[in-house]
Design a protein around this motif. Structure first.
Motif, mmCIF file in Angstrom:
data_model
loop_
_atom_site.group_PDB
_atom_site.id
_atom_site.type_symbol
_atom_site.label_atom_id
_atom_site.label_comp_id
_atom_site.label_asym_id
_atom_site.label_seq_id
_atom_site.Cartn_x
_atom_site.Cartn_y
_atom_site.Cartn_z
ATOM 1 N N ALA A 30 2.422 26.787 -19.335
ATOM 2 C CA ALA A 30 1.536 27.024 -18.450
ATOM 3 C C ALA A 30 0.244 26.097 -19.071
ATOM 4 O O ALA A 30 -0.495 25.550 -18.299
ATOM 5 C CB ALA A 30 0.898 28.538 -18.109
ATOM 6 N N ALA A 31 0.022 26.240 -20.513
ATOM 7 C CA ALA A 31 -1.063 25.515 -20.969
ATOM 8 C C ALA A 31 -1.094 23.977 -21.027
ATOM 9 O O ALA A 31 -2.010 23.306 -20.580
ATOM 10 C CB ALA A 31 -1.034 25.771 -22.217
ATOM 11 N N LEU A 32 0.301 23.476 -21.003
ATOM 12 C CA LEU A 32 0.690 22.168 -20.795
ATOM 13 C C LEU A 32 0.311 21.795 -19.056
ATOM 14 O O LEU A 32 -0.261 20.511 -19.022
ATOM 15 C CB LEU A 32 2.189 21.602 -21.116
ATOM 16 N N LEU A 33 0.810 22.421 -18.477
ATOM 17 C CA LEU A 33 0.501 21.989 -17.003
ATOM 18 C C LEU A 33 -1.095 22.087 -16.632
ATOM 19 O O LEU A 33 -1.332 21.315 -15.961
ATOM 20 C CB LEU A 33 1.100 23.162 -16.172
ATOM 21 N N ALA A 34 -1.884 23.258 -17.073
ATOM 22 C CA ALA A 34 -3.248 23.288 -16.981
ATOM 23 C C ALA A 34 -3.838 21.818 -17.512
ATOM 24 O O ALA A 34 -4.755 21.197 -17.015
ATOM 25 C CB ALA A 34 -3.882 24.496 -17.341
ATOM 26 N N GLU A 35 -3.463 21.584 -18.879
ATOM 27 C CA GLU A 35 -3.941 20.481 -19.338
ATOM 28 C C GLU A 35 -3.655 19.054 -18.661
ATOM 29 O O GLU A 35 -4.576 18.290 -18.499
ATOM 30 C CB GLU A 35 -3.350 20.291 -20.922
ATOM 31 N N ALA A 36 -2.399 19.134 -18.230
ATOM 32 C CA ALA A 36 -2.054 17.592 -17.646
ATOM 33 C C ALA A 36 -2.888 17.375 -16.304
ATOM 34 O O ALA A 36 -3.209 16.536 -15.951
ATOM 35 C CB ALA A 36 -0.726 17.658 -17.460
ATOM 36 N N ALA A 37 -2.896 18.879 -15.529
ATOM 37 C CA ALA A 37 -3.813 18.500 -14.298
ATOM 38 C C ALA A 37 -5.054 18.314 -14.469
ATOM 39 O O ALA A 37 -5.693 17.415 -13.790
ATOM 40 C CB ALA A 37 -3.431 20.130 -13.482
ATOM 41 N N SER A 38 -5.780 18.764 -15.467
ATOM 42 C CA SER A 38 -7.183 18.570 -15.664
ATOM 43 C C SER A 38 -7.248 17.120 -16.212
ATOM 44 O O SER A 38 -8.315 16.542 -15.724
ATOM 45 C CB SER A 38 -7.794 19.604 -16.788
ATOM 46 N N ALA A 39 -6.527 16.749 -16.984
ATOM 47 C CA ALA A 39 -6.588 15.267 -17.459
ATOM 48 C C ALA A 39 -6.358 14.266 -16.532
ATOM 49 O O ALA A 39 -7.171 13.529 -16.446
ATOM 50 C CB ALA A 39 -5.602 14.949 -18.975
ATOM 51 N N LEU A 40 -5.143 14.648 -15.612
ATOM 52 C CA LEU A 40 -5.124 13.685 -14.621
ATOM 53 C C LEU A 40 -6.315 13.625 -13.347
ATOM 54 O O LEU A 40 -6.625 12.490 -13.235
ATOM 55 C CB LEU A 40 -3.823 13.966 -14.049
ATOM 56 N N GLY A 41 -6.867 14.618 -13.340
ATOM 57 C CA GLY A 41 -8.021 15.015 -12.552
ATOM 58 C C GLY A 41 -9.343 13.912 -13.085
ATOM 59 O O GLY A 41 -9.855 13.374 -12.347
ATOM 60 N N SER A 42 -9.240 14.041 -14.402
ATOM 61 C CA SER A 42 -10.177 13.234 -14.967
ATOM 62 C C SER A 42 -10.205 11.799 -15.081
ATOM 63 O O SER A 42 -11.108 10.818 -15.102
ATOM 64 C CB SER A 42 -10.334 13.618 -16.717
ATOM 65 N N THR A 43 -8.692 11.300 -14.733
ATOM 66 C CA THR A 43 -8.673 9.874 -14.551
ATOM 67 C C THR A 43 -8.542 9.452 -13.190
ATOM 68 O O THR A 43 -8.689 8.183 -13.209
ATOM 69 C CB THR A 43 -7.164 9.582 -15.400
ATOM 70 N N SER A 44 -8.456 10.372 -12.260
ATOM 71 C CA SER A 44 -8.400 10.041 -10.890
ATOM 72 C C SER A 44 -9.817 9.404 -10.480
ATOM 73 O O SER A 44 -10.700 9.695 -10.716
ATOM 74 C CB SER A 44 -8.164 11.163 -9.943
ATOM 75 N N ARG A 45 -9.522 8.230 -9.583
ATOM 76 C CA ARG A 45 -10.961 7.566 -9.019
ATOM 77 C C ARG A 45 -11.048 8.040 -7.638
ATOM 78 O O ARG A 45 -12.101 7.760 -7.018
ATOM 79 C CB ARG A 45 -10.493 5.981 -8.869
ATOM 80 N N ASP A 46 -10.154 8.887 -7.241
ATOM 81 C CA ASP A 46 -10.430 9.410 -5.829
ATOM 82 C C ASP A 46 -10.959 10.995 -5.855
ATOM 83 O O ASP A 46 -9.981 11.823 -6.416
ATOM 84 C CB ASP A 46 -8.854 9.566 -5.039
ATOM 85 N N PRO A 47 -12.188 11.345 -5.650
ATOM 86 C CA PRO A 47 -12.707 12.442 -6.054
ATOM 87 C C PRO A 47 -11.999 13.683 -5.203
ATOM 88 O O PRO A 47 -11.722 14.782 -5.929
ATOM 89 C CB PRO A 47 -14.150 12.471 -5.304
ATOM 90 N N ALA A 48 -11.401 13.363 -4.155
ATOM 91 C CA ALA A 48 -10.643 14.396 -3.352
ATOM 92 C C ALA A 48 -9.509 14.957 -4.105
ATOM 93 O O ALA A 48 -9.023 15.934 -4.085
ATOM 94 C CB ALA A 48 -10.288 14.162 -2.135
ATOM 95 N N HIS A 49 -8.694 13.676 -4.576
ATOM 96 C CA HIS A 49 -7.634 13.818 -5.349
ATOM 97 C C HIS A 49 -7.959 14.601 -6.792
ATOM 98 O O HIS A 49 -7.339 15.817 -7.066
ATOM 99 C CB HIS A 49 -6.911 12.625 -5.586
ATOM 100 N N ALA A 50 -8.760 14.149 -7.290
ATOM 101 C CA ALA A 50 -9.318 14.785 -8.652
ATOM 102 C C ALA A 50 -9.598 16.428 -8.637
ATOM 103 O O ALA A 50 -9.273 17.095 -9.127
ATOM 104 C CB ALA A 50 -10.591 13.996 -9.266
ATOM 105 N N ALA A 51 -10.323 16.444 -7.214
ATOM 106 C CA ALA A 51 -10.756 18.155 -6.963
ATOM 107 C C ALA A 51 -9.344 19.035 -6.830
ATOM 108 O O ALA A 51 -9.616 19.898 -7.273
ATOM 109 C CB ALA A 51 -11.586 18.189 -5.822
ATOM 110 N N ARG A 52 -8.307 18.495 -6.061
ATOM 111 C CA ARG A 52 -7.140 19.240 -5.882
ATOM 112 C C ARG A 52 -6.606 19.433 -7.312
ATOM 113 O O ARG A 52 -6.183 20.582 -7.547
ATOM 114 C CB ARG A 52 -6.164 18.155 -5.023
ATOM 115 N N LEU A 53 -6.654 18.353 -8.230
ATOM 116 C CA LEU A 53 -5.932 18.693 -9.549
ATOM 117 C C LEU A 53 -6.843 19.771 -10.487
ATOM 118 O O LEU A 53 -6.388 20.475 -11.122
ATOM 119 C CB LEU A 53 -5.897 17.320 -10.180
ATOM 120 N N PHE A 54 -8.228 19.646 -10.288
ATOM 121 C CA PHE A 54 -8.770 20.554 -10.939
ATOM 122 C C PHE A 54 -8.628 22.079 -10.591
ATOM 123 O O PHE A 54 -8.774 22.986 -11.339
ATOM 124 C CB PHE A 54 -10.478 20.109 -11.001
#
Length: 126
Positions: A30-54
């Motif tokens: 779960a920790a890896l999953l949360a980290e990866a979702a947050s990190a990918l959200g931080s790299t996304s250029r699409d705010p809606a996509h990033a919001a879903r990941l966060f």
């Protein structure tokens, strides 16, 4: 090179985080999953996509890792990126309503009211 090593070497490249997130979704870390979702959200250029990941990261922090601080931070980031995202707004609203942060709650409600379009929601927010 593993997705982890690639992500560490090139943290601004979303492809490494996408691979790590896909692998984490198939695993039980779960920790890896949360980290990866947050990190990918931080790299996304699409705010809606990033919001879903966060929001995904917040759900993991809150329900699987019992980390309220990280969960609220991830939900706050999701709402900052896309205040119109109802699910993120409602989850953050509940957390702030139940906390001792009335100023944060008032600020959240004020921001949401600016974008609310449904008469029922507008009445509720007032």
């Amino acid at each position: 090179m593993s997705f982890r090593r690639y992500s560490e070497a090139f943290p601004e490249d979303p492809s490494g985080w996408e691979g790590l997130l896909a692998a984490a979704r198939r695993g039980s870390d779960a920790a890896l999953l949360a980290e990866a979702a947050s990190a990918l959200g931080s790299t996304s250029r699409d705010p809606a996509h990033a919001a879903r990941l966060f929001e995904e990261a917040a759900d993991i922090f809150l329900t699987r890792l019992n980390d309220d601080v990280a969960g609220v931070a991830a939900l706050t980031r999701a709402v900052d990126l896309d205040i119109r995202r109802t699910s993120s707004f409602e989850k953050l609203f509940v957390l702030l309503r139940d906390s001792a942060a009335p100023a944060d709650l008032l600020e959240l409600l004020t921001r949401r009211l600016r974008v609310a379009t449904l008469p029922e929601e507008i009445r509720t927010l007032h």
